[in-house]
Design a protein around this motif. Structure first.
Motif, PDB file in Angstrom:
ATOM      1  N   SER A 143     -23.883  32.987  27.892  1.00  0.00           N
ATOM      2  CA  SER A 143     -24.325  33.234  29.259  1.00  0.00           C
ATOM      3  C   SER A 143     -24.276  31.922  30.027  1.00  0.00           C
ATOM      4  O   SER A 143     -23.846  30.894  29.500  1.00  0.00           O
ATOM      5  N   PHE A 144     -24.742  31.946  31.278  1.00  0.00           N
ATOM      6  CA  PHE A 144     -24.655  30.777  32.151  1.00  0.00           C
ATOM      7  C   PHE A 144     -26.033  30.502  32.744  1.00  0.00           C
ATOM      8  O   PHE A 144     -26.752  31.418  33.116  1.00  0.00           O
ATOM      9  N   GLN A 145     -26.371  29.229  32.853  1.00  0.00           N
ATOM     10  CA  GLN A 145     -27.737  28.836  33.145  1.00  0.00           C
ATOM     11  C   GLN A 145     -28.017  28.738  34.641  1.00  0.00           C
ATOM     12  O   GLN A 145     -27.123  28.455  35.436  1.00  0.00           O
ATOM     13  N   ASP A 146     -29.281  28.924  35.006  1.00  0.00           N
ATOM     14  CA  ASP A 146     -29.722  28.736  36.394  1.00  0.00           C
ATOM     15  C   ASP A 146     -29.970  27.258  36.641  1.00  0.00           C
ATOM     16  O   ASP A 146     -31.102  26.792  36.750  1.00  0.00           O
ATOM     17  N   ARG A 147     -28.882  26.517  36.724  1.00  0.00           N
ATOM     18  CA  ARG A 147     -28.910  25.088  36.997  1.00  0.00           C
ATOM     19  C   ARG A 147     -27.609  24.729  37.685  1.00  0.00           C
ATOM     20  O   ARG A 147     -26.711  25.573  37.794  1.00  0.00           O
ATOM     21  N   ALA A 148     -27.499  23.515  38.158  1.00  0.00           N
ATOM     22  CA  ALA A 148     -26.300  23.100  38.871  1.00  0.00           C
ATOM     23  C   ALA A 148     -25.057  23.368  38.037  1.00  0.00           C
ATOM     24  O   ALA A 148     -24.994  23.000  36.863  1.00  0.00           O
ATOM     25  N   PHE A 149     -24.092  24.043  38.634  1.00  0.00           N
ATOM     26  CA  PHE A 149     -22.804  24.394  38.047  1.00  0.00           C
ATOM     27  C   PHE A 149     -22.905  25.488  36.989  1.00  0.00           C
ATOM     28  O   PHE A 149     -21.913  25.851  36.380  1.00  0.00           O
ATOM     29  N   SER A 150     -24.109  26.026  36.746  1.00  0.00           N
ATOM     30  CA  SER A 150     -24.285  27.193  35.868  1.00  0.00           C
ATOM     31  C   SER A 150     -23.731  26.950  34.472  1.00  0.00           C
ATOM     32  O   SER A 150     -23.070  27.815  33.892  1.00  0.00           O
ATOM     33  N   THR A 151     -24.011  25.791  33.912  1.00  0.00           N
ATOM     34  CA  THR A 151     -23.426  25.418  32.631  1.00  0.00           C
ATOM     35  C   THR A 151     -23.611  26.506  31.586  1.00  0.00           C
ATOM     36  O   THR A 151     -24.698  27.052  31.424  1.00  0.00           O
ATOM     37  N   TYR A 152     -22.543  26.789  30.847  1.00  0.00           N
ATOM     38  CA  TYR A 152     -22.531  27.814  29.811  1.00  0.00           C
ATOM     39  C   TYR A 152     -23.546  27.498  28.712  1.00  0.00           C
ATOM     40  O   TYR A 152     -23.953  26.344  28.528  1.00  0.00           O
ATOM     41  N   LYS A 153     -23.925  28.507  27.950  1.00  0.00           N
ATOM     42  CA  LYS A 153     -24.680  28.287  26.725  1.00  0.00           C
ATOM     43  C   LYS A 153     -24.423  29.435  25.771  1.00  0.00           C
ATOM     44  O   LYS A 153     -24.110  30.563  26.187  1.00  0.00           O
ATOM     45  N   PHE A 154     -24.542  29.156  24.466  1.00  0.00           N
ATOM     46  CA  PHE A 154     -24.433  30.181  23.444  1.00  0.00           C
ATOM     47  C   PHE A 154     -25.836  30.480  22.930  1.00  0.00           C
ATOM     48  O   PHE A 154     -26.608  29.568  22.600  1.00  0.00           O
ATOM     49  N   GLY A 155     -26.168  31.776  22.881  1.00  0.00           N
ATOM     50  CA  GLY A 155     -27.470  32.194  22.392  1.00  0.00           C
ATOM     51  C   GLY A 155     -28.561  31.988  23.421  1.00  0.00           C
ATOM     52  O   GLY A 155     -28.348  31.469  24.512  1.00  0.00           O
ATOM     53  N   GLY A 156     -29.781  32.418  23.064  1.00  0.00           N
ATOM     54  CA  GLY A 156     -30.921  32.277  23.953  1.00  0.00           C
ATOM     55  C   GLY A 156     -30.934  33.319  25.040  1.00  0.00           C
ATOM     56  O   GLY A 156     -30.001  34.103  25.220  1.00  0.00           O
ATOM     57  N   ALA A 157     -32.024  33.322  25.803  1.00  0.00           N
ATOM     58  CA  ALA A 157     -32.187  34.301  26.878  1.00  0.00           C
ATOM     59  C   ALA A 157     -31.277  33.945  28.050  1.00  0.00           C
ATOM     60  O   ALA A 157     -31.191  32.774  28.440  1.00  0.00           O
ATOM     61  N   PRO A 158     -30.593  34.916  28.633  1.00  0.00           N
ATOM     62  CA  PRO A 158     -29.718  34.626  29.775  1.00  0.00           C
ATOM     63  C   PRO A 158     -30.523  34.441  31.053  1.00  0.00           C
ATOM     64  O   PRO A 158     -31.633  34.959  31.200  1.00  0.00           O
ATOM     65  N   ALA A 159     -29.971  33.684  32.003  1.00  0.00           N
ATOM     66  CA  ALA A 159     -30.553  33.610  33.337  1.00  0.00           C
ATOM     67  C   ALA A 159     -30.471  34.987  33.985  1.00  0.00           C
ATOM     68  O   ALA A 159     -29.549  35.755  33.714  1.00  0.00           O
ATOM     69  N   PRO A 160     -31.414  35.328  34.858  1.00  0.00           N
ATOM     70  CA  PRO A 160     -31.417  36.685  35.431  1.00  0.00           C
ATOM     71  C   PRO A 160     -30.201  37.018  36.273  1.00  0.00           C
ATOM     72  O   PRO A 160     -29.846  38.191  36.394  1.00  0.00           O
ATOM     73  N   ASP A 161     -29.532  36.005  36.849  1.00  0.00           N
ATOM     74  CA  ASP A 161     -28.352  36.281  37.670  1.00  0.00           C
ATOM     75  C   ASP A 161     -27.058  36.000  36.931  1.00  0.00           C
ATOM     76  O   ASP A 161     -25.990  35.996  37.533  1.00  0.00           O
ATOM     77  N   SER A 162     -27.133  35.771  35.622  1.00  0.00           N
ATOM     78  CA  SER A 162     -25.955  35.450  34.816  1.00  0.00           C
ATOM     79  C   SER A 162     -25.325  36.699  34.231  1.00  0.00           C
ATOM     80  O   SER A 162     -26.023  37.663  33.916  1.00  0.00           O
ATOM     81  N   PRO A 163     -24.011  36.688  34.024  1.00  0.00           N
ATOM     82  CA  PRO A 163     -23.409  37.690  33.137  1.00  0.00           C
ATOM     83  C   PRO A 163     -23.775  37.360  31.695  1.00  0.00           C
ATOM     84  O   PRO A 163     -24.087  36.213  31.368  1.00  0.00           O
ATOM     85  N   LEU A 164     -23.742  38.362  30.829  1.00  0.00           N
ATOM     86  CA  LEU A 164     -24.024  38.167  29.409  1.00  0.00           C
ATOM     87  C   LEU A 164     -22.855  38.701  28.606  1.00  0.00           C
ATOM     88  O   LEU A 164     -22.521  39.882  28.673  1.00  0.00           O
ATOM     89  N   LEU A 165     -22.215  37.801  27.851  1.00  0.00           N
ATOM     90  CA  LEU A 165     -21.114  38.169  26.968  1.00  0.00           C
ATOM     91  C   LEU A 165     -21.643  38.255  25.544  1.00  0.00           C
ATOM     92  O   LEU A 165     -22.261  37.311  25.049  1.00  0.00           O
ATOM     93  N   SER A 166     -21.416  39.386  24.885  1.00  0.00           N
ATOM     94  CA  SER A 166     -21.739  39.551  23.470  1.00  0.00           C
ATOM     95  C   SER A 166     -20.435  39.814  22.728  1.00  0.00           C
ATOM     96  O   SER A 166     -19.586  40.568  23.209  1.00  0.00           O
ATOM     97  N   PHE A 167     -20.264  39.188  21.540  1.00  0.00           N
ATOM     98  CA  PHE A 167     -19.016  39.386  20.808  1.00  0.00           C
ATOM     99  C   PHE A 167     -19.241  39.282  19.312  1.00  0.00           C
ATOM    100  O   PHE A 167     -20.194  38.654  18.846  1.00  0.00           O
ATOM    101  N   ASP A 168     -18.343  39.936  18.566  1.00  0.00           N
ATOM    102  CA  ASP A 168     -18.449  39.959  17.110  1.00  0.00           C
ATOM    103  C   ASP A 168     -17.504  38.933  16.490  1.00  0.00           C
ATOM    104  O   ASP A 168     -16.845  38.160  17.200  1.00  0.00           O
TER     105      ASP A 168
END
Length: 715
Positions: A143-168
């Protein structure tokens, strides 16, 4: 600002042999189901609903509206995404609501919708918004964080305005996000991996007929999932993909004065600020590297309560007035544009609390929502030779109050007024919702995807965030660097978007820039933005220090040349590998190490392996029917980029068209061949072929004919 109110969610699935079954229109007192593109959607009388997909895996998404369903019916139609079948039904949750589930025939999509029949509290009596989907619990999330430039992250709770990608572990995935009301969207992840899309708590009441949209995309491959998700959002927003040469700022090299550039709040005191920039532009021209445009950062307008170009207070303050600082531009901005002879991009902040704009225009927080301001501002910019407007600080001071109208009024009026004057937009320091909001504006063409002053520590966020921006039709921008920084320049070029440097006068690298642009300043770049491979997503999701392997490409008549940039992420060196097939290069391929000048033939179905540290760059070219792997222009980073190699085919011999810039006299082509090839030119000239029997690499110099083109045959 008018609002249309209806709720929607999209599900996109990839499946072969998709069909659409005809459906009757009319009330359905019992369970109802529809099928299209390998997806079955069903609604039960008790209010439960589900979506079942067989591809890319046997996944089921289930939910409930928490009430009995009324007035079940099916219908067919067509919207911006394509032809569809739909289940419509009613239910009551605090107020009467109507809902729908829509499946698409050709794009393999499902749209969920709900419409409030009357004003309602934001949180319904059931406690969950529609839809709330119990989703497959896949092992990896991005997902992408509620911070400048929306830096990506793996795992953890997503920001409320972020898309959420799940993959196997096979890179099969699904992506869930808002598809409308982006500023106030609220993505939730609840017990049992229940994904929901609602509205932020800052909105307490939803009006009658309120609209919210969400999208869920499923795909075999992470890149495929992002691509279809983004295409569906753009269809809903009415946006078409922006060609990466759509305007001067995308097509040519630029000069930037933002944070990290040599002349950011700094100039040669003997020349003055404008004189310094005139000298910088002349320096590039004198070295045979003409600039296409110039960016003016926040120093160009007065800021803070001091009403000076230097500003005062926290972060120098916001805009006092959005006009050229008179002590820097004594004759005005238009006069400077005429002097420098280049189109301009101008930077913008928030409005300072001391600004007279607070008493002149309707505002929300420290941004202007009043269309009069935006119309006047864009008229002034257009009259001054400005072609691009950069709205910065979107994650900080440049935010409206988060209600149902103000954020939209801020960015809508900005975009519409700019479009009316032919000005393109760039978002800087975007939050996740800003990326998604861009699908509503055709003139939002570029987005900054990494922090100030592009450098090694920002490569990761640049590559992962470029996937987000590129999938939504935005050309990603790295930010400024110096031309002597080969890897930074190369990576920025591989974005397929804009490229801009901030060199000190007399300090530019003509060697590096000459590998980036033609003699007329046109960028020679790939077709699309460089992004991490699916295999890289998997590796980094499992091991935070796994190496980066990212790629992009140039396509010519069914032949693809790929460009791979790889580097270690453990502070040392690491082994990497990729197959030409996963890059879209079919059959046997030649993998050329650009910096070492050596290569390796990889057979069909084979895999390339190597060791990387700070940064390695490979050009991967298909071996055609002639047995030749044509690498393109030996003097360009993106050697087969369409601005240099405009056409290539191989039906037993290589036929290529080479495009020259004004004033360019020759280009050296190169490639791999099992034996020395012959070169002939049907337009322009081709010199003798130089062939190394040990490496099986060849070179040939060609010169242009009519139209600054050479047409060459190799075989």
């Amino acid at each position: 600002m008018a609002h249309k109110f209806r709720v929607a969610v999209i599900v996109v699935v990839f499946a072969a042999g998709s069909t659409v079954n005809a459906g009757a229109v009319g009330a359905q007192p019992s369970s109802t189901s529809i099928t299209a593109a390998g997806i079955t959607a069903a609604v039960q009388p008790d209010g439960t609903y589900e979506v079942r997909a067989q591809q890319p895996a046997a996944w089921t998404f289930t939910g409930s509206v928490g009430a009995k369903v009324t007035d079940n019916r099916t219908r067919t139609g067509q919207d911006a995404i394509g032809s569809y079948r739909e289940i419509d039904f009613g239910y009551t949750d605090t107020v009467a609501r109507t809902a729908s589930i829509r499946v698409y025939q050709n794009t393999a999509a499902v749209l969920f919708g709900s419409t409030t029949g009357a004003a309602s509290p934001n949180v319904p009596a059931s406690g969950v918004p529609f839809p709330s989907l119990k989703a497959p619990a896949l092992p990896h999330q991005e997902s992408f964080q509620d911070r400048a430039f929306s830096t990506y992250k793996f795992g953890g709770a997503p920001a409320p305005d972020s898309p959420l990608l799940s993959f196997d572990d096979q890179a099969n995935g699904f992506l869930f996000s808002a598809a409308d009301n982006f500023p106030v969207a609220k993505l939730g992840v609840g017990a049992g991996n229940t994904l929901s899309e609602g509205i932020a708590a800052s909105v307490t009441t939803l009006p009658a007929g309120f609209t919210h949209q969400s999208i869920l995309a499923l795909g075999k491959g992470i890149g495929t999932t992002y691509g279809t998700w983004g295409s569906a959002l753009m269809a809903l927003g009415g946006k078409h993909r922006v060609p990466n040469d759509a305007n001067t700022t995308l097509n040519k090299l630029g000069y930037w004065t933002d944070n990290g550039a040599e002349y950011y709040y700094k100039y040669d005191e003997n020349l003055g600020y404008t004189g310094t920039l005139l000298a910088a532009a002349k320096d590039f021209a004198d070295h045979g590297i003409p600039l296409g445009y110039m960016q003016l950062d926040s120093w160009w307008y007065p800021k803070g309560s001091s009403n000076t170009w230097q500003g005062n207070g926290n972060l120098r303050g916001g805009e006092y007035t959005y006009r050229a600082a008179p002590d820097l531009f004594q004759q005005g901005l238009a006069a400077f544009r005429d002097q420098v002879g280049l189109p301009l991009i101008t930077h913008a902040r928030w409005v300072d609390p001391a600004s007279p704009y607070h008493g002149q225009y309707t505002m929300s927080g420290n941004v202007v929502t009043d269309p009069r301001f935006w119309e006047g501002t864009m008229r002034y910019l257009a009259d001054s030779g400005v072609v691009g407007y950069e709205q910065d600080w979107l994650s900080d001071g440049a935010q409206a109050q988060y209600n149902l109208s103000d954020p939209g009024a801020f960015v809508d009026n900005m975009a519409q007024s700019a479009a009316a004057k032919g000005i393109d937009l760039q978002y800087c320091m975007p939050l996740p919702w800003n990326y998604l909001q861009s699908t509503k504006y055709q003139n939002l063409q570029t987005t900054r995807v990494s922090n100030d002053r592009f450098e090694r520590g920002k490569w990761d966020e640049y590559l992962f965030d470029s996937h987000l921006a590129g999938s939504l039709g935005e050309q990603p921008w790295s930010d400024v660097f110096m031309s002597k920084e080969t890897d930074n320049l190369l990576l920025s070029l591989l974005s397929g978007g804009m490229v801009g440097v901030g060199d000190k006068i007399g300090d530019l690298s003509t060697t590096n820039l000459g590998q980036t642009v033609r003699g007329d300043g046109v960028l020679v770049k790939p077709d699309t933005a460089i992004v991490p491979l699916d295999s890289t997503y998997l590796a980094i999701a499992k091991d935070a220090q796994a190496p980066m392997v990212a790629a992009t490409h140039s396509d010519h008549n069914g032949l693809r040349d790929a460009y791979v940039f790889a580097y270690a992420r453990n502070g040392g060196s690491q082994s990497i590998g990729f197959s030409p097939a996963e890059l879209g290069v079919n059959g046997a391929a030649y993998v050329y190490d650009y910096f070492s000048g050596k290569g390796r033939l990889v057979p069909a179905g084979g895999r390339f392996t190597g060791t990387v540290s700070d940064g390695s760059y490979y050009v991967v070219s298909p071996v055609g029917r002639s047995g030749i792997a044509f690498l393109g222009d030996a003097g360009k980073f993106v050697s087969a980029g369409s601005k240099r190699i405009s056409q290539v085919s191989d039906q037993g011999r290589v036929e290529t068209t080479v495009q020259f810039g004004a004033g360019e006299r020759s280009v050296q082509l190169h490639g791999y061949a099992p034996a020395a090839p012959k070169a002939t030119a049907t337009s322009g000239t081709a010199g003798p072929v130089s062939y190394d029997a040990a490496t099986r690499l060849f070179t040939v110099s060609v010169t242009p004919g009519p139209g600054q083109k050479a047409q060459v045959q190799l075989g």
